[in-house]
Motif scaffolding. Sequence first.
Motif, mmCIF file in Angstrom:
data_model
loop_
_atom_site.group_PDB
_atom_site.id
_atom_site.type_symbol
_atom_site.label_atom_id
_atom_site.label_comp_id
_atom_site.label_asym_id
_atom_site.label_seq_id
_atom_site.Cartn_x
_atom_site.Cartn_y
_atom_site.Cartn_z
ATOM 1 N N LEU A 1 0.813 -1.215 0.000
ATOM 2 C CA LEU A 1 0.000 0.000 0.000
ATOM 3 C C LEU A 1 0.844 1.262 0.000
ATOM 4 C CD1 LEU A 1 -2.795 -1.046 2.541
ATOM 5 C CD2 LEU A 1 -3.022 -0.784 0.065
ATOM 6 N N GLN A 2 2.106 1.171 0.409
ATOM 7 C CA GLN A 2 2.976 2.341 0.392
ATOM 8 C C GLN A 2 3.442 2.701 -1.016
ATOM 9 O OE1 GLN A 2 6.060 1.609 3.275
ATOM 10 N NE2 GLN A 2 4.788 2.240 4.993
ATOM 11 N N THR A 3 3.238 1.808 -1.960
ATOM 12 C CA THR A 3 3.510 2.147 -3.353
ATOM 13 C C THR A 3 2.436 3.120 -3.817
ATOM 14 O OG1 THR A 3 4.414 -0.066 -3.724
ATOM 15 C CG2 THR A 3 3.831 1.224 -5.675
ATOM 16 N N PRO A 4 2.811 4.247 -4.447
ATOM 17 C CA PRO A 4 1.814 5.273 -4.804
ATOM 18 C C PRO A 4 0.903 4.854 -5.958
ATOM 19 C CG PRO A 4 3.981 5.891 -5.628
ATOM 20 C CD PRO A 4 4.186 4.669 -4.788
ATOM 21 N N ARG A 5 -0.035 3.983 -5.655
ATOM 22 C CA ARG A 5 -1.033 3.551 -6.635
ATOM 23 C C ARG A 5 -2.233 2.998 -5.887
ATOM 24 N NH1 ARG A 5 -0.159 -2.409 -9.042
ATOM 25 N NH2 ARG A 5 -2.417 -2.141 -9.019
ATOM 26 N N GLU A 6 -3.301 2.730 -6.605
ATOM 27 C CA GLU A 6 -4.491 2.130 -6.010
ATOM 28 C C GLU A 6 -4.490 0.634 -6.312
ATOM 29 O OE1 GLU A 6 -8.887 3.100 -7.037
ATOM 30 O OE2 GLU A 6 -8.244 4.477 -5.471
ATOM 31 N N TRP A 7 -4.698 -0.174 -5.275
ATOM 32 C CA TRP A 7 -4.628 -1.622 -5.417
ATOM 33 C C TRP A 7 -6.035 -2.238 -5.380
ATOM 34 C CZ3 TRP A 7 -0.161 -4.484 -6.123
ATOM 35 C CH2 TRP A 7 1.041 -3.809 -5.919
ATOM 36 N N PRO A 8 -6.477 -2.903 -6.451
ATOM 37 C CA PRO A 8 -7.737 -3.655 -6.382
ATOM 38 C C PRO A 8 -7.625 -4.756 -5.327
ATOM 39 C CG PRO A 8 -7.025 -3.350 -8.653
ATOM 40 C CD PRO A 8 -5.883 -2.922 -7.797
ATOM 41 N N GLY A 9 -8.711 -5.008 -4.621
ATOM 42 C CA GLY A 9 -8.687 -6.042 -3.598
ATOM 43 C C GLY A 9 -8.305 -7.398 -4.149
ATOM 44 N N SER A 10 -8.749 -7.696 -5.382
ATOM 45 C CA SER A 10 -8.441 -8.997 -5.976
ATOM 46 C C SER A 10 -6.943 -9.154 -6.224
ATOM 47 C CB SER A 10 -9.199 -9.159 -7.293
ATOM 48 O OG SER A 10 -8.881 -8.096 -8.187
ATOM 49 N N GLU A 11 -6.280 -8.050 -6.623
ATOM 50 C CA GLU A 11 -4.838 -8.126 -6.873
ATOM 51 C C GLU A 11 -4.066 -8.300 -5.577
ATOM 52 O OE1 GLU A 11 -1.258 -5.625 -9.123
ATOM 53 O OE2 GLU A 11 -3.345 -4.981 -9.326
ATOM 54 N N LEU A 12 -4.512 -7.610 -4.522
ATOM 55 C CA LEU A 12 -3.868 -7.780 -3.224
ATOM 56 C C LEU A 12 -4.022 -9.212 -2.728
ATOM 57 C CD1 LEU A 12 -4.928 -4.485 -1.378
ATOM 58 C CD2 LEU A 12 -2.644 -5.055 -2.218
ATOM 59 N N ALA A 13 -5.231 -9.762 -2.920
ATOM 60 C CA ALA A 13 -5.483 -11.143 -2.492
ATOM 61 C C ALA A 13 -4.590 -12.112 -3.250
ATOM 62 C CB ALA A 13 -6.955 -11.478 -2.708
ATOM 63 N N GLN A 14 -4.406 -11.861 -4.553
ATOM 64 C CA GLN A 14 -3.564 -12.738 -5.363
ATOM 65 C C GLN A 14 -2.104 -12.637 -4.926
ATOM 66 O OE1 GLN A 14 -3.797 -11.900 -9.538
ATOM 67 N NE2 GLN A 14 -2.514 -13.632 -10.125
ATOM 68 N N ARG A 15 -1.647 -11.404 -4.664
ATOM 69 C CA ARG A 15 -0.259 -11.206 -4.271
ATOM 70 C C ARG A 15 0.053 -11.894 -2.942
ATOM 71 N NH1 ARG A 15 3.648 -7.029 -6.510
ATOM 72 N NH2 ARG A 15 2.613 -6.316 -8.401
ATOM 73 N N LEU A 16 -0.890 -11.808 -1.991
ATOM 74 C CA LEU A 16 -0.659 -12.356 -0.660
ATOM 75 C C LEU A 16 -1.182 -13.777 -0.506
ATOM 76 C CD1 LEU A 16 -1.494 -9.177 1.477
ATOM 77 C CD2 LEU A 16 0.728 -9.992 0.721
ATOM 78 N N ARG A 17 -1.817 -14.283 -1.572
ATOM 79 C CA ARG A 17 -2.314 -15.669 -1.595
ATOM 80 C C ARG A 17 -3.328 -15.923 -0.478
ATOM 81 N NH1 ARG A 17 3.375 -18.946 -2.734
ATOM 82 N NH2 ARG A 17 3.908 -17.826 -4.668
ATOM 83 N N VAL A 18 -4.259 -14.987 -0.360
ATOM 84 C CA VAL A 18 -5.354 -15.142 0.597
ATOM 85 C C VAL A 18 -6.648 -14.759 -0.113
ATOM 86 C CG1 VAL A 18 -3.939 -14.681 2.644
ATOM 87 C CG2 VAL A 18 -5.036 -12.771 1.448
ATOM 88 N N SER A 19 -7.780 -14.874 0.592
ATOM 89 C CA SER A 19 -9.072 -14.534 -0.001
ATOM 90 C C SER A 19 -9.313 -13.030 0.065
ATOM 91 C CB SER A 19 -10.190 -15.267 0.729
ATOM 92 O OG SER A 19 -10.298 -14.776 2.061
ATOM 93 N N ALA A 20 -10.262 -12.559 -0.756
ATOM 94 C CA ALA A 20 -10.638 -11.147 -0.728
ATOM 95 C C ALA A 20 -11.204 -10.779 0.643
ATOM 96 C CB ALA A 20 -11.660 -10.852 -1.825
ATOM 97 N N ARG A 21 -11.894 -11.709 1.286
ATOM 98 C CA ARG A 21 -12.441 -11.450 2.614
ATOM 99 C C ARG A 21 -11.327 -11.200 3.633
ATOM 100 N NH1 ARG A 21 -16.423 -15.624 5.956
ATOM 101 N NH2 ARG A 21 -16.732 -14.270 7.788
#
Length: 343
Positions: free
Chosen positions: A15-35
């Motif tokens: 999140l410290q990277t200056p951009r907006e992160w879709p929840g689905s992309e964050l979930a994919q990066r961290l290998r967890v669910s959107a919830r």
Amino acid sequence: MTDTPARLLSLLSLLQTPREWPGSELAQRLRVSARTIRRDIDRLRELGYPVEATLGAEGGYRLVAGAAMPPLLLDDEEAVAIAVGLRAGAGHAIEGVEEASVRALAKLEQVLPGRLRRRVSALQSATVAATRGDGASVDPRTLTAIASAVAGPERLRFAYRARDGAASRRLVEPYRLVSTGSRWYLVAYDMEREDWRTFRVDRMAEPTATGARYTGRELPMDPVEFVRRGLHGRETHQVDVSFAGPGEALPEWLREHVVSGAGAEAGAGAEAEPEQGPGAGAEPEQGPGAGDGVRVRFESADSPEWLAARLALTGVPFTVHGPEALAAGARALAARLTESAGA
């Protein structure tokens, strides 16, 4: 990623990277669910991190400015770049940021892994930086060692070379590092002499924290004032100069000494300097210092030649009203520059 603290740190780093992160992309990066991502975002907010969410097909999460700055999570390249930059700023006393540079560098180097510390040292040794003309640059490692002892607080042992060349070993309780813009000084309580002392950092060597903690003593005055009074034991000059420009055009070290003219309020609150020396107490003349110009008076322990160079580097035309040694230094500097330019 099942380790919640590690996952939160990874999420905060993204999140410290200056951009907006879709929840689905964050979930994919961290290998967890959107919830899980939504729960982790709520945890970060509870910890005080201002994470903003936007709705819609293109919505997502981003970290925004808040009341306090969150801890920065740096990759190897970022940490090395910041450490090298801070060393450059601390070692050559860049006005306005030097003390903050030392504090930040001490914190960063305390947690740098050994492999990164070696890279920083290699880059530093391969870099030549422009230094000030008085040769008072300081090894940043010396500054950070002292700053760490001040923060400890831990007693500090070091070798010291006095003005007359006499060498000694000192054991002190370090109090504050003070920068005058051209030199660094350590204000400390000298254990052997049982009194407060000021030490020029460029004359210190092998500063080593002893590990012995101490209860801080109270210096009887502001540390900057203590250093200033110590410098007055040397020959000083009552400087009186007019600048052909507003006070806002001058660097901070001069603005606080403005006594008349446009922007004189920039020096409000500064201690009045004694009106001594040629030109003191006179009204600004026509030319530099008249109209929108300002009059500046202060006391300096710098050599006249070095002080003339500092005044010239402001880029604002000026007239020296006193002392004569400063006027002579300005003339000598002008002659050398003219000769160097082949005019």
